[in-house]
Motif scaffolding. Structure first.
Motif, PDB file in Angstrom:
ATOM      1  N   TYR A  66       8.305  11.707   1.340  1.00  0.00           N
ATOM      2  CA  TYR A  66       8.800  11.200   0.060  1.00  0.00           C
ATOM      3  C   TYR A  66       9.196  12.364  -0.849  1.00  0.00           C
ATOM      4  CZ  TYR A  66       8.919   9.021  -4.522  1.00  0.00           C
ATOM      5  OH  TYR A  66       9.313   8.608  -5.763  1.00  0.00           O
ATOM      6  N   LEU A  67       8.312  13.335  -0.988  1.00  0.00           N
ATOM      7  CA  LEU A  67       8.605  14.478  -1.857  1.00  0.00           C
ATOM      8  C   LEU A  67       9.785  15.294  -1.346  1.00  0.00           C
ATOM      9  CD1 LEU A  67       5.014  15.705  -2.783  1.00  0.00           C
ATOM     10  CD2 LEU A  67       6.658  14.488  -4.238  1.00  0.00           C
ATOM     11  N   PHE A  68       9.859  15.490  -0.044  1.00  0.00           N
ATOM     12  CA  PHE A  68      10.964  16.258   0.529  1.00  0.00           C
ATOM     13  C   PHE A  68      12.309  15.609   0.206  1.00  0.00           C
ATOM     14  CE2 PHE A  68      13.925  17.037   4.055  1.00  0.00           C
ATOM     15  CZ  PHE A  68      14.009  18.423   3.996  1.00  0.00           C
ATOM     16  N   PHE A  69      12.432  14.325   0.497  1.00  0.00           N
ATOM     17  CA  PHE A  69      13.699  13.639   0.254  1.00  0.00           C
ATOM     18  C   PHE A  69      13.927  13.367  -1.232  1.00  0.00           C
ATOM     19  CE2 PHE A  69      13.078  12.695   4.761  1.00  0.00           C
ATOM     20  CZ  PHE A  69      14.283  13.202   5.248  1.00  0.00           C
ATOM     21  N   LEU A  70      12.852  13.254  -2.003  1.00  0.00           N
ATOM     22  CA  LEU A  70      13.005  13.074  -3.442  1.00  0.00           C
ATOM     23  C   LEU A  70      13.615  14.319  -4.069  1.00  0.00           C
ATOM     24  CD1 LEU A  70      12.481  11.321  -5.963  1.00  0.00           C
ATOM     25  CD2 LEU A  70      10.284  12.492  -6.154  1.00  0.00           C
ATOM     26  N   LEU A  71      13.185  15.487  -3.648  1.00  0.00           N
ATOM     27  CA  LEU A  71      13.753  16.725  -4.188  1.00  0.00           C
ATOM     28  C   LEU A  71      15.243  16.821  -3.890  1.00  0.00           C
ATOM     29  CD1 LEU A  71      10.884  19.251  -3.436  1.00  0.00           C
ATOM     30  CD2 LEU A  71      11.562  18.295  -5.657  1.00  0.00           C
ATOM     31  N   ILE A  72      15.639  16.430  -2.702  1.00  0.00           N
ATOM     32  CA  ILE A  72      17.058  16.423  -2.353  1.00  0.00           C
ATOM     33  C   ILE A  72      17.804  15.420  -3.231  1.00  0.00           C
ATOM     34  CG2 ILE A  72      18.718  15.853  -0.533  1.00  0.00           C
ATOM     35  CD1 ILE A  72      16.588  16.894   1.479  1.00  0.00           C
ATOM     36  N   ALA A  73      17.242  14.223  -3.389  1.00  0.00           N
ATOM     37  CA  ALA A  73      17.896  13.180  -4.185  1.00  0.00           C
ATOM     38  C   ALA A  73      17.982  13.588  -5.653  1.00  0.00           C
ATOM     39  CB  ALA A  73      17.139  11.867  -4.036  1.00  0.00           C
ATOM     40  N   LEU A  74      16.912  14.166  -6.190  1.00  0.00           N
ATOM     41  CA  LEU A  74      16.938  14.569  -7.590  1.00  0.00           C
ATOM     42  C   LEU A  74      17.973  15.658  -7.847  1.00  0.00           C
ATOM     43  CD1 LEU A  74      13.151  14.512  -8.570  1.00  0.00           C
ATOM     44  CD2 LEU A  74      14.927  12.840  -9.134  1.00  0.00           C
ATOM     45  N   ARG A  75      18.125  16.551  -6.897  1.00  0.00           N
ATOM     46  CA  ARG A  75      19.158  17.592  -7.036  1.00  0.00           C
ATOM     47  C   ARG A  75      20.543  16.947  -7.060  1.00  0.00           C
ATOM     48  NH1 ARG A  75      22.184  20.994  -8.781  1.00  0.00           N
ATOM     49  NH2 ARG A  75      22.699  22.882  -7.688  1.00  0.00           N
ATOM     50  N   GLN A  76      20.751  15.976  -6.212  1.00  0.00           N
ATOM     51  CA  GLN A  76      22.023  15.262  -6.184  1.00  0.00           C
ATOM     52  C   GLN A  76      22.240  14.498  -7.490  1.00  0.00           C
ATOM     53  OE1 GLN A  76      22.257  12.248  -3.196  1.00  0.00           O
ATOM     54  NE2 GLN A  76      24.449  11.913  -3.493  1.00  0.00           N
ATOM     55  N   HIS A  77      21.206  13.816  -7.983  1.00  0.00           N
ATOM     56  CA  HIS A  77      21.324  13.050  -9.220  1.00  0.00           C
ATOM     57  C   HIS A  77      21.576  13.974 -10.406  1.00  0.00           C
ATOM     58  CE1 HIS A  77      18.644   9.765  -7.233  1.00  0.00           C
ATOM     59  NE2 HIS A  77      19.832   9.841  -6.694  1.00  0.00           N
ATOM     60  N   TRP A  78      20.890  15.114 -10.418  1.00  0.00           N
ATOM     61  CA  TRP A  78      21.077  16.079 -11.500  1.00  0.00           C
ATOM     62  C   TRP A  78      22.542  16.511 -11.565  1.00  0.00           C
ATOM     63  CZ3 TRP A  78      22.206  21.444 -11.219  1.00  0.00           C
ATOM     64  CH2 TRP A  78      22.124  22.114 -12.444  1.00  0.00           C
ATOM     65  N   THR A  79      23.114  16.813 -10.410  1.00  0.00           N
ATOM     66  CA  THR A  79      24.515  17.219 -10.363  1.00  0.00           C
ATOM     67  C   THR A  79      25.418  16.101 -10.875  1.00  0.00           C
ATOM     68  OG1 THR A  79      24.044  18.637  -8.462  1.00  0.00           O
ATOM     69  CG2 THR A  79      26.347  18.058  -8.847  1.00  0.00           C
ATOM     70  N   THR A  80      25.149  14.877 -10.441  1.00  0.00           N
ATOM     71  CA  THR A  80      25.952  13.737 -10.876  1.00  0.00           C
ATOM     72  C   THR A  80      25.859  13.565 -12.392  1.00  0.00           C
ATOM     73  OG1 THR A  80      25.589  12.627  -8.766  1.00  0.00           O
ATOM     74  CG2 THR A  80      26.296  11.243 -10.607  1.00  0.00           C
ATOM     75  N   TYR A  81      24.643  13.653 -12.939  1.00  0.00           N
ATOM     76  CA  TYR A  81      24.467  13.487 -14.381  1.00  0.00           C
ATOM     77  C   TYR A  81      25.163  14.605 -15.150  1.00  0.00           C
ATOM     78  CZ  TYR A  81      20.816  10.187 -12.946  1.00  0.00           C
ATOM     79  OH  TYR A  81      20.122   9.154 -12.369  1.00  0.00           O
ATOM     80  N   MET A  82      25.122  15.817 -14.613  1.00  0.00           N
ATOM     81  CA  MET A  82      25.817  16.932 -15.258  1.00  0.00           C
ATOM     82  C   MET A  82      27.320  16.678 -15.290  1.00  0.00           C
ATOM     83  SD  MET A  82      23.793  19.496 -16.232  1.00  0.00           S
ATOM     84  CE  MET A  82      24.810  20.943 -16.158  1.00  0.00           C
TER      85      MET A  82
END
Length: 188
Positions: A91-107
């Protein structure tokens, strides 16, 4: 038997595995819109195909319960911790990947730093996107049901409450149109 031979004592649950396979196909069909190839039946799409996710919850609970049954009551805590760890690491491994993707999208959408932070917290803890919500729900469900596993009819209590909550969620999921665009009630 020689030392080089490994004896496999693991029993398989053929029916559970077959249903997991069928429901896996149905989930793929739902997400790829291949379900539209089925006859245009409300029952086929909204009832039968929608049973897949609850089935996977039930199957996960079934296997967790088997671990509890095969352990002494004083080992229940270690069973829970082992289960949580096994789910937490991916969960944490894939969450970190997803959060990085979401951060980029929000930026790229031009959100402020404060809004991005709030949205990432929401994405991580309250409604992870993709399949991560399912893993988080399993971990939370295991924590909620843990105290009930120690009491005599705990499994029955969990089943009854789970069925009621499932029916409530099913109604909310399929009959939301009844309340969409209705004005909120006036507070007196």
């Amino acid at each position: 038997m020689t030392d080089n031979t490994i004896k496999n004592n693991k029993k398989t649950d053929t029916t559970v595995d077959l249903l997991k396979f069928v429901f896996c196909i149905l989930i793929i069909a739902l997400h790829t819109h291949a379900v539209e190839l089925l006859p245009k039946s409300y029952f086929a799409v909204n009832v039968f195909c929608r049973l897949a996710v609850p089935y996977f919850f039930a199957a996960s609970g079934y296997y967790l319960r088997k671990k509890y049954i095969n352990s002494a009551k004083d080992m229940y805590r270690s069973v829970l911790i082992s289960y949580e760890k096994r789910l937490l690491y991916p969960y944490l491994f894939f969450l970190l990947i997803a959060l990085r993707q979401h951060w980029t999208t929000y930026m790229l959408e031009g959100d402020s730093g404060e809004l991005i932070f709030k949205r990432l917290i929401q994405d991580a803890f309250f409604y992870p996107r993709g399949a991560l919500w399912f893993v988080l729900a399993l971990m939370v469900a295991a924590l909620i049901t843990y105290p009930f596993m120690k009491i005599k009819n705990g499994v029955n209590i969990c089943l009854a409450v789970g069925c009621l909550l499932f029916l409530f969620a099913l109604i909310c999921n399929n009959y939301y149109f009844a309340v969409v665009n209705t004005p909120p009630a006036e507070l007196s």
